[in-house]
Design a protein around this motif. Structure first.
Motif, PDB file in Angstrom:
ATOM      1  N   GLY A 101      69.107  27.593 -15.190  1.00  0.00           N
ATOM      2  CA  GLY A 101      70.535  27.767 -15.431  1.00  0.00           C
ATOM      3  C   GLY A 101      71.282  28.279 -14.215  1.00  0.00           C
ATOM      4  O   GLY A 101      72.373  27.782 -13.883  1.00  0.00           O
ATOM      5  N   ASP A 102      70.707  29.269 -13.513  1.00  0.00           N
ATOM      6  CA  ASP A 102      71.357  29.826 -12.325  1.00  0.00           C
ATOM      7  C   ASP A 102      71.474  28.792 -11.205  1.00  0.00           C
ATOM      8  O   ASP A 102      72.521  28.660 -10.557  1.00  0.00           O
ATOM      9  N   ASN A 111      71.354  25.437 -11.419  1.00  0.00           N
ATOM     10  CA  ASN A 111      72.248  24.335 -11.767  1.00  0.00           C
ATOM     11  C   ASN A 111      73.711  24.761 -11.745  1.00  0.00           C
ATOM     12  O   ASN A 111      74.597  23.952 -11.447  1.00  0.00           O
ATOM     13  N   LEU A 112      73.984  26.018 -12.041  1.00  0.00           N
ATOM     14  CA  LEU A 112      75.352  26.524 -11.933  1.00  0.00           C
ATOM     15  C   LEU A 112      75.806  26.506 -10.475  1.00  0.00           C
ATOM     16  O   LEU A 112      76.930  26.099 -10.165  1.00  0.00           O
ATOM     17  N   LEU A 113      74.930  26.919  -9.565  1.00  0.00           N
ATOM     18  CA  LEU A 113      75.257  26.885  -8.134  1.00  0.00           C
ATOM     19  C   LEU A 113      75.450  25.448  -7.649  1.00  0.00           C
ATOM     20  O   LEU A 113      76.375  25.160  -6.877  1.00  0.00           O
ATOM     21  N   ALA A 145      76.444  22.878  -9.437  1.00  0.00           N
ATOM     22  CA  ALA A 145      77.681  22.343  -9.998  1.00  0.00           C
ATOM     23  C   ALA A 145      78.907  22.913  -9.304  1.00  0.00           C
ATOM     24  O   ALA A 145      79.856  22.187  -8.976  1.00  0.00           O
ATOM     25  N   ARG A 146      78.918  24.218  -9.053  1.00  0.00           N
ATOM     26  CA  ARG A 146      80.095  24.853  -8.448  1.00  0.00           C
ATOM     27  C   ARG A 146      80.302  24.429  -7.003  1.00  0.00           C
ATOM     28  O   ARG A 146      81.422  24.497  -6.498  1.00  0.00           O
ATOM     29  N   ASN A 147      79.225  24.000  -6.343  1.00  0.00           N
ATOM     30  CA  ASN A 147      79.337  23.602  -4.936  1.00  0.00           C
ATOM     31  C   ASN A 147      79.297  22.089  -4.754  1.00  0.00           C
ATOM     32  O   ASN A 147      79.214  21.610  -3.624  1.00  0.00           O
ATOM     33  N   ARG A 187      66.111  30.792 -17.247  1.00  0.00           N
ATOM     34  CA  ARG A 187      67.165  31.504 -16.525  1.00  0.00           C
ATOM     35  C   ARG A 187      67.319  30.966 -15.107  1.00  0.00           C
ATOM     36  O   ARG A 187      68.446  30.774 -14.625  1.00  0.00           O
ATOM     37  N   GLU A 219      70.017  18.444  -9.712  1.00  0.00           N
ATOM     38  CA  GLU A 219      69.844  19.380 -10.815  1.00  0.00           C
ATOM     39  C   GLU A 219      68.373  19.750 -10.908  1.00  0.00           C
ATOM     40  O   GLU A 219      67.496  18.991 -10.492  1.00  0.00           O
TER      41      GLU A 219
END
Length: 228
Positions: free
Chosen positions: A65-66, A68-70, A72-74, A62, A79
């Motif tokens: 995932g959290d 790597n999402l941050l 990617a979005r920024n 978890r 990674e």
């Protein structure tokens, strides 16, 4: 423990005085070593609470995932791996080559140097990337001596003769590139540290030289049946 292992990060983390990027990445890896997912079990009526168990893998998954999402979005070019280690996002052609390359040169030390270089160029810290280039150049010099020959020059020529047909234009190109790479290694502060050698002044230069040398070595390895 955090103050001891990541001394450049305040705790609690300040919202106004942010640490440098390497310290933030160290903090993420520190958290990844301890994270887990609490699992609610049976209810303990006497004390009025549930029994809890700890799922290390679920918690780490978890977190990865959290984070790597941050990233990617920024648009952050890092990674967090499944093991909780931060890696750089490399240009796709180089990333693909590094991911699939295996080294079977027949020389344990050459394989070791190539593997260290392959792993460290993807790490976020500048000193690891510089070390990756140094190890790659050391491997290049050893690679020149793997074929039979009376001296290093004859051994290097024998290697290139196996990589491309003697007398061909591509064989000439390989010889010119090998000479240029040798000159780079001796002229810059890569393999030696004399005061007359020019240091690399940016990580872009480090990445460029790594990519150039790695492409040459990989092509020679594949052409001579030594992996790649």
């Amino acid at each position: 423990m955090l103050r001891a292992e990541v001394p450049f990060v305040e705790w609690p983390v300040s919202h106004s005085d942010l640490p440098e990027t390497p310290a933030i990445l160290d903090l993420l890896e520190f958290c990844a070593t301890a994270v887990g997912q609490p699992i609610e079990g049976s209810y303990h009526s006497f004390f009025g609470h549930h029994h809890l168990s700890w799922d290390r893998e679920a918690g780490l998954t978890r977190l990865v995932g959290d984070v790597n999402l941050l990233f990617a979005r920024n648009g952050v070019a890092y990674e967090l791996s499944a093991e909780g280690q931060v890696r750089r996002l490399l240009p796709q052609p180089l990333a693909d080559a590094l991911s699939w390359t295996q080294f079977t040169t027949g020389d344990v030390e050459t394989d070791r140097l190539l593997e260290i270089a392959r792993r460290r160029i993807a790490l976020p810290k500048s000193e690891d990337r510089v070390d990756a280039v140094e190890k790659l150049w050391d491997a290049f010099e050893r690679l020149k001596t793997l074929e039979p020959g009376a001296d290093k020059r004859a051994q290097a020529d024998a290697l290139l003769d196996r990589a491309a047909a003697p007398g061909s234009n591509f064989r000439r190109v390989l010889a010119e590139e090998a000479a240029a790479l040798t000159k780079i290694g001796n002229g810059f502060r890569i393999r030696h540290s004399e005061t007359t050698q020019e240091p690399l002044t940016s990580l872009d230069q480090v990445d460029y030289l790594f990519g150039r040398m790695f492409s040459f070595i990989r092509m020679v390895l594949r052409a001579t049946g030594r992996g790649g």
